[in-house]
Design a protein around this motif. Structure first.
Motif, PDB file in Angstrom:
ATOM      1  N   ASP A  30       3.147  65.013  21.060  1.00 35.95           N
ATOM      2  CA  ASP A  30       2.520  66.295  20.709  1.00 35.95           C
ATOM      3  C   ASP A  30       1.018  66.140  20.499  1.00 35.95           C
ATOM      4  OD1 ASP A  30       4.709  67.947  20.826  1.00 35.95           O
ATOM      5  OD2 ASP A  30       5.111  67.911  18.675  1.00 35.95           O
ATOM      6  N   ARG A  49       3.389  66.874  28.968  1.00 35.79           N
ATOM      7  CA  ARG A  49       4.192  68.095  28.817  1.00 35.79           C
ATOM      8  C   ARG A  49       5.607  67.883  29.335  1.00 35.79           C
ATOM      9  NH1 ARG A  49      -0.210  72.738  30.462  1.00 35.79           N
ATOM     10  NH2 ARG A  49      -1.081  73.002  28.377  1.00 35.79           N
ATOM     11  N   LEU A  50       5.747  67.134  30.431  1.00 36.86           N
ATOM     12  CA  LEU A  50       7.090  66.812  30.938  1.00 36.86           C
ATOM     13  C   LEU A  50       7.879  66.030  29.888  1.00 36.86           C
ATOM     14  CD1 LEU A  50       6.339  65.699  34.625  1.00 36.86           C
ATOM     15  CD2 LEU A  50       7.628  67.712  33.905  1.00 36.86           C
ATOM     16  N   LYS A  52       7.330  65.982  26.627  1.00 36.37           N
ATOM     17  CA  LYS A  52       7.572  66.868  25.491  1.00 36.37           C
ATOM     18  C   LYS A  52       8.767  67.780  25.760  1.00 36.37           C
ATOM     19  CE  LYS A  52       5.124  70.187  22.568  1.00 36.37           C
ATOM     20  NZ  LYS A  52       3.854  70.834  22.282  1.00 36.37           N
ATOM     21  N   THR A  53       8.840  68.310  26.978  1.00 37.43           N
ATOM     22  CA  THR A  53       9.951  69.187  27.359  1.00 37.43           C
ATOM     23  C   THR A  53      11.271  68.419  27.363  1.00 37.43           C
ATOM     24  OG1 THR A  53       8.474  70.562  28.677  1.00 37.43           O
ATOM     25  CG2 THR A  53      10.818  70.709  29.167  1.00 37.43           C
ATOM     26  N   ALA A  56      12.313  67.828  23.794  1.00 41.89           N
ATOM     27  CA  ALA A  56      12.777  69.076  23.186  1.00 41.89           C
ATOM     28  C   ALA A  56      14.170  69.434  23.696  1.00 41.89           C
ATOM     29  CB  ALA A  56      11.792  70.202  23.475  1.00 41.89           C
ATOM     30  N   SER A  57      14.402  69.218  24.967  1.00 41.85           N
ATOM     31  CA  SER A  57      15.711  69.494  25.557  1.00 41.85           C
ATOM     32  C   SER A  57      16.783  68.589  24.949  1.00 41.85           C
ATOM     33  CB  SER A  57      15.648  69.299  27.067  1.00 41.85           C
ATOM     34  OG  SER A  57      16.900  69.500  27.654  1.00 41.85           O
TER      35      SER A  57
END
Length: 127
Positions: A30, A49-50, A52-53, A56-57
Motif C-alpha cells: 500500500d 496495484r496488481l 494489492k488486488t 485483497a482478493s
C-alpha cells in the motif's frame, strides 16, 4: 554596491525509501503504491496495484480484512509462477517485449519473496 549572489538551487529531495520491513507485506505494498504514483513510475505502479488486488482478493476469499504475511507470500509465489510461465511462453513465441514486461513485474513481486534454498543446501539437509 555589492552584487548579491544568487542563492543556490535547493538540492533535490532524496528518493523515498521503502517502508521498514517490520510492516506487513500488504501495508508495505500500500505504501509503495503511493510512492510509485508520486514518482509517476507507471510500470511499478501497475505491478504494485496488481499485487494489492491479489492480496485483497485473497483476504476476501479468506473472510478477513487483510491477509497475514504467510498467506501473502503464498499469493506472491503464485503470481511469480504465473509470470515465469508467461515469460517462457512469450520467449517461445518470439515476443521479447512482453517477456521483458513480465520480467519487470517478476522483479517487483520477488521483492517480498524469501529466497529459496539452492540445490546444494537442500542436498545437505537430505543427507
Amino acid at each position: 554596491k555589492a552584487v548579491a549572489e544568487p542563492e543556490p538551487a535547493p538540492a533535490p529531495a532524496p528518493a523515498p525509501a521503502a517502508p521498514a520491513p517490520a510492516e506487513s507485506i500488504a501495508a508495505d505494498v500500500d505504501a509503495r503504491v503511493k510512492v510509485a504514483m508520486k514518482a509517476r513510475d507507471k510500470v511499478l505502479t501497475s505491478t504494485l496495484r496488481l499485487i494489492k488486488t491479489a492480496l485483497a482478493s485473497a483476504a476476501k476469499d479468506a473472510g478477513v480484512d487483510a491477509v497475514g504475511d504467510d498467506e501473502a507470500v503464498k499469493v506472491l509465489r503464485k503470481m511469480a509462477k504465473m509470470r515465469e510461465e508467461s515469460i517462457d511462453m512469450y520467449v517461445k513465441g518470439g515476443d521479447e517485449d512482453r517477456a521483458d514486461a513480465e520480467r519487470a513485474e517478476l522483479v517487483v513481486i520477488g521483492e517480498w519473496l524469501p529466497a529459496l534454498a539452492d540445490e546444494a543446501t537442500v542436498r545437505g539437509w537430505i543427507q
